[in-house]
Write a protein that holds these residues in place. Structure first.
Motif, mmCIF file in Angstrom:
data_model
loop_
_atom_site.group_PDB
_atom_site.id
_atom_site.type_symbol
_atom_site.label_atom_id
_atom_site.label_comp_id
_atom_site.label_asym_id
_atom_site.label_seq_id
_atom_site.Cartn_x
_atom_site.Cartn_y
_atom_site.Cartn_z
ATOM 1 N N PRO A 1 -31.871 54.421 -57.705
ATOM 2 C CA PRO A 1 -31.349 55.757 -58.004
ATOM 3 C C PRO A 1 -32.033 56.799 -57.120
ATOM 4 C CG PRO A 1 -31.924 54.598 -60.015
ATOM 5 C CD PRO A 1 -32.466 53.783 -58.886
ATOM 6 N N ASN A 5 -23.442 53.312 -66.045
ATOM 7 C CA ASN A 5 -24.782 53.439 -65.459
ATOM 8 C C ASN A 5 -24.760 54.296 -64.198
ATOM 9 O OD1 ASN A 5 -26.016 51.934 -67.443
ATOM 10 N ND2 ASN A 5 -26.034 50.037 -66.275
ATOM 11 N N ARG A 51 -24.641 57.848 -65.191
ATOM 12 C CA ARG A 51 -25.915 58.309 -65.741
ATOM 13 C C ARG A 51 -26.952 58.536 -64.638
ATOM 14 N NH1 ARG A 51 -26.294 60.553 -70.427
ATOM 15 N NH2 ARG A 51 -28.515 59.994 -70.421
ATOM 16 N N LEU A 52 -26.954 57.659 -63.646
ATOM 17 C CA LEU A 52 -27.976 57.711 -62.599
ATOM 18 C C LEU A 52 -27.654 58.718 -61.505
ATOM 19 C CD1 LEU A 52 -28.725 53.900 -62.243
ATOM 20 C CD2 LEU A 52 -30.298 55.627 -63.121
ATOM 21 N N SER A 111 -36.816 56.252 -67.068
ATOM 22 C CA SER A 111 -36.615 57.556 -67.703
ATOM 23 C C SER A 111 -35.138 57.881 -67.861
ATOM 24 C CB SER A 111 -37.304 58.658 -66.891
ATOM 25 O OG SER A 111 -36.647 58.836 -65.639
ATOM 26 N N ALA A 112 -34.275 57.185 -67.132
ATOM 27 C CA ALA A 112 -32.829 57.382 -67.248
ATOM 28 C C ALA A 112 -32.289 56.501 -68.372
ATOM 29 C CB ALA A 112 -32.145 57.019 -65.928
ATOM 30 N N ASP A 113 -31.318 57.026 -69.099
ATOM 31 C CA ASP A 113 -30.749 56.312 -70.249
ATOM 32 C C ASP A 113 -29.597 55.449 -69.758
ATOM 33 O OD1 ASP A 113 -30.067 55.442 -72.741
ATOM 34 O OD2 ASP A 113 -29.082 57.297 -73.347
ATOM 35 N N THR A 114 -29.915 54.245 -69.270
ATOM 36 C CA THR A 114 -28.887 53.345 -68.749
ATOM 37 C C THR A 114 -28.859 52.037 -69.537
ATOM 38 O OG1 THR A 114 -30.456 52.464 -67.129
ATOM 39 C CG2 THR A 114 -29.035 54.278 -66.403
#
Length: 367
Positions: free
Chosen positions: A207, A310, A313-314, A280-283
């Motif tokens: 990411p 995903n 989100r990223l 830290s990303a909600d994937t």
């Protein structure tokens, strides 16, 4: 144990053409490149649709049998009676075109599959096939916790190696428990075959925030080489399987593993920072193994819909992610079509709450 190469060619994600058929020409080119670089370990499975046949044509028919090692696996979910154990084994041998496997594994030995393996005496079957020379080394792949792993290794000391999901993103993960499983295998002195070292491609294309960390601190590396080298230095790691699906991935990974050096202190710190950034990303931690797809009564392309989610989100909202989602929804059904049967959750190696996650994905894309 038999001599082999540190990098293994995992055959779960072979290249396919626009019709979803394995691209045999490209597979052959990749096999040649792999062998030319001095690597010899190939990993297939009865459950990897078409891969046994593909490796027969690309490898077995074209190279002397003593120049490569081949691993295959027996899946509990294909066993409906004791007679199926030998049937599946023989079908794998015929499909692969060999009269013995160098490595043969019970596929995904975990709490939900272990009773089936014990009920049909598969551990004794593996020992019998080894005694007959049809298997050189016996082991198992594993997607559960360290406590059960130690129980299995205690009850079955005849098992010579264990295949574990290890990568730096999962190293401290409380569900995957990569580090603890690795340490359990080492306590029993079992060599480890690594699967998902790049976590289904997640660690190959980082990411933006994580990629920025890499470029700022260790620009001389590539994301994939970093993931492979993190594992290559671990004691007891026998082979690292990479599910390469094109020639460029093959070239990069063979170049990395020909002379894989340990991570420097700077690189190790960068890995820790990259890990913190990604987590830290909600994937959804899906590795796209696609075990969930075959039995879905609604024909939902679950991993592909998760990929769309995903990505959004990223990388932020973009029309291309909706387009991607719509494409795979049209090939089967959208996430909203889920009937909550739970079949997918019963076969997911990552232990994902897929039914609930599909609702989340549906909320994001089914407008």
């Amino acid at each position: 144990m038999l001599s082999h190469s540190k990098l293994g060619f995992g055959l779960m994600r072979l290249p396919k053409d626009e019709n979803g058929v394995i691209d045999q020409t490209q597979v052959q080119t990749m096999v040649d490149l792999f062998m030319h670089n001095g690597f010899t370990y190939f990993d297939t499975a009865y459950a990897y649709a078409g891969s046994e046949n593909a490796i027969r044509e690309a490898l077995v028919k074209r190279y002397p049998r003593d120049t490569f090692t081949l691993a295959d696996k027996l899946p509990a979910w294909k066993l409906k009676g004791p007679e199926d154990v030998e049937r599946v084994f023989q079908e794998s041998m015929e499909a692969a075109g060999v009269d013995y496997f160098d490595f043969y594994l019970l596929h995904s030995v975990e709490e939900k599959h272990l009773p089936t393996y014990e009920k049909y005496n598969t551990f004794d079957f593996l020992k019998e096939m080894k005694a007959k020379g049809k298997i050189r080394h016996i082991g198992f792949s594993y997607h559960d916790g360290p406590e059960l792993l130690e129980q299995i290794l205690t009850r079955h000391p005849e098992l010579e190696f264990v295949q574990l999901q290890l990568n730096y993103l999962d190293w401290e993960n409380e569900v995957i428990q990569a580090k603890r499983n690795y340490e359990a295998a080492r306590r029993f002195g079992k060599p480890v075959v690594v699967m998902e070292p790049i976590k289904g491609g997640t660690l190959a294309v980082l990411p933006p925030e994580a990629e920025a960390i890499r470029k700022q601190t260790i620009p001389h590396t590539t994301p994939s080489s970093l993931a492979l080298r993190f594992l290559a230095e671990k004691e007891g790691v026998m082979t690292i399987l990479s599910g390469m699906s094109n020639g460029e991935q093959m070239k990069e990974n063979t170049a990395t593993m020909r002379n894989a050096s340990p991570l420097t202190e700077t690189e190790s710190k960068a890995v820790a920072a990259i890990t913190r950034s990604i987590l830290s990303a909600d994937t959804i931690p899906c590795t796209k193994c696609r075990y969930c797809v075959a039995g879905c009564p609604m024909h939902i392309a679950i991993p592909d819909l998760f990929t769309a989610y995903n990505s959004q989100r990223l990388y932020g909202e973009h029309a291309r992610y909706q387009t991607y989602y719509n494409k795979f929804s049209s090939l089967g059904n959208p996430a909203s079509a889920c009937v909550a049967c739970g079949q997918c959750e019963g076969v997911c190696p990552q232990h994902l709450s897929i039914v609930s996650l599909l609702k989340t994905v549906s909320e994001a894309f089914d407008h």
